[in-house]
Design a protein around this motif. Structure first.
Motif, PDB file in Angstrom:
ATOM      1  N   LEU A   1       8.460   0.061 -14.005  1.00  0.00           N
ATOM      2  CA  LEU A   1       8.556  -1.396 -13.903  1.00  0.00           C
ATOM      3  C   LEU A   1       7.955  -1.905 -12.593  1.00  0.00           C
ATOM      4  N   GLU A   2       8.190  -1.172 -11.515  1.00  0.00           N
ATOM      5  CA  GLU A   2       7.617  -1.566 -10.219  1.00  0.00           C
ATOM      6  C   GLU A   2       6.097  -1.524 -10.285  1.00  0.00           C
ATOM      7  N   LEU A   3       5.558  -0.458 -10.834  1.00  0.00           N
ATOM      8  CA  LEU A   3       4.107  -0.332 -10.929  1.00  0.00           C
ATOM      9  C   LEU A   3       3.531  -1.391 -11.869  1.00  0.00           C
ATOM     10  N   SER A   4       4.213  -1.667 -12.970  1.00  0.00           N
ATOM     11  CA  SER A   4       3.753  -2.693 -13.911  1.00  0.00           C
ATOM     12  C   SER A   4       3.649  -4.047 -13.231  1.00  0.00           C
ATOM     13  N   ASP A   5       4.628  -4.388 -12.403  1.00  0.00           N
ATOM     14  CA  ASP A   5       4.589  -5.659 -11.677  1.00  0.00           C
ATOM     15  C   ASP A   5       3.381  -5.729 -10.752  1.00  0.00           C
ATOM     16  N   LYS A   6       3.105  -4.632 -10.058  1.00  0.00           N
ATOM     17  CA  LYS A   6       1.977  -4.612  -9.128  1.00  0.00           C
ATOM     18  C   LYS A   6       0.641  -4.694  -9.873  1.00  0.00           C
ATOM     19  N   VAL A   7       0.538  -3.987 -10.992  1.00  0.00           N
ATOM     20  CA  VAL A   7      -0.693  -4.034 -11.788  1.00  0.00           C
ATOM     21  C   VAL A   7      -0.898  -5.438 -12.356  1.00  0.00           C
ATOM     22  N   ARG A   8       0.154  -6.058 -12.831  1.00  0.00           N
ATOM     23  CA  ARG A   8       0.068  -7.417 -13.373  1.00  0.00           C
ATOM     24  C   ARG A   8      -0.416  -8.388 -12.293  1.00  0.00           C
TER      25      ARG A   8
ATOM     26  N   TYR B   1       0.838  -1.202   0.000  1.00  0.00           N
ATOM     27  CA  TYR B   1       0.000   0.000   0.000  1.00  0.00           C
ATOM     28  C   TYR B   1       0.873   1.252   0.000  1.00  0.00           C
ATOM     29  N   ALA B   2       1.879   1.278   0.855  1.00  0.00           N
ATOM     30  CA  ALA B   2       2.775   2.440   0.936  1.00  0.00           C
ATOM     31  C   ALA B   2       3.524   2.637  -0.380  1.00  0.00           C
ATOM     32  N   SER B   3       3.951   1.547  -0.983  1.00  0.00           N
ATOM     33  CA  SER B   3       4.667   1.622  -2.256  1.00  0.00           C
ATOM     34  C   SER B   3       3.771   2.150  -3.373  1.00  0.00           C
ATOM     35  N   ILE B   4       2.542   1.664  -3.430  1.00  0.00           N
ATOM     36  CA  ILE B   4       1.603   2.129  -4.457  1.00  0.00           C
ATOM     37  C   ILE B   4       1.263   3.599  -4.244  1.00  0.00           C
ATOM     38  N   LYS B   5       1.084   4.008  -2.997  1.00  0.00           N
ATOM     39  CA  LYS B   5       0.791   5.411  -2.704  1.00  0.00           C
ATOM     40  C   LYS B   5       1.952   6.301  -3.155  1.00  0.00           C
ATOM     41  N   LYS B   6       3.167   5.855  -2.904  1.00  0.00           N
ATOM     42  CA  LYS B   6       4.357   6.607  -3.320  1.00  0.00           C
ATOM     43  C   LYS B   6       4.409   6.728  -4.847  1.00  0.00           C
ATOM     44  N   LEU B   7       4.132   5.606  -5.545  1.00  0.00           N
ATOM     45  CA  LEU B   7       4.119   5.647  -7.007  1.00  0.00           C
ATOM     46  C   LEU B   7       3.000   6.559  -7.523  1.00  0.00           C
TER      47      LEU B   7
END
Length: 65
Positions: A33-40, A5-11
């Motif tokens: 790339l980090e966001l793409s991994d989370k979305v996938r 959650y904290a990582s997504i909020k930061k992105l």
């Protein structure tokens, strides 16, 4: 889970800086790339045939969201 959650909020905040012309600090490709991994992973989680919209919210609520 709280770390995701904290990582997504930061992105998301970085995305706002880019889209709305704010000051962006970071590595755009690494953040992408980090966001793409989370979305996938999120799409994979939600794309199960037995998973209804109600079940998604139940699972998220159980995990504290």
């Amino acid at each position: 889970m709280a770390q995701n959650y904290a990582s997504i909020k930061k992105l998301y905040n970085k995305r706002n800086a880019i889209v709305h012309g704010g000051e962006y600090k970071g590595d755009l490709m690494a953040d992408y790339l980090e966001l793409s991994d989370k979305v996938r992973a999120a799409i994979g989680f939600c794309n199960r045939p037995e998973l209804t919209k109600e079940r998604v919210f139940e699972e998220l609520n159980v995990k504290g969201f």
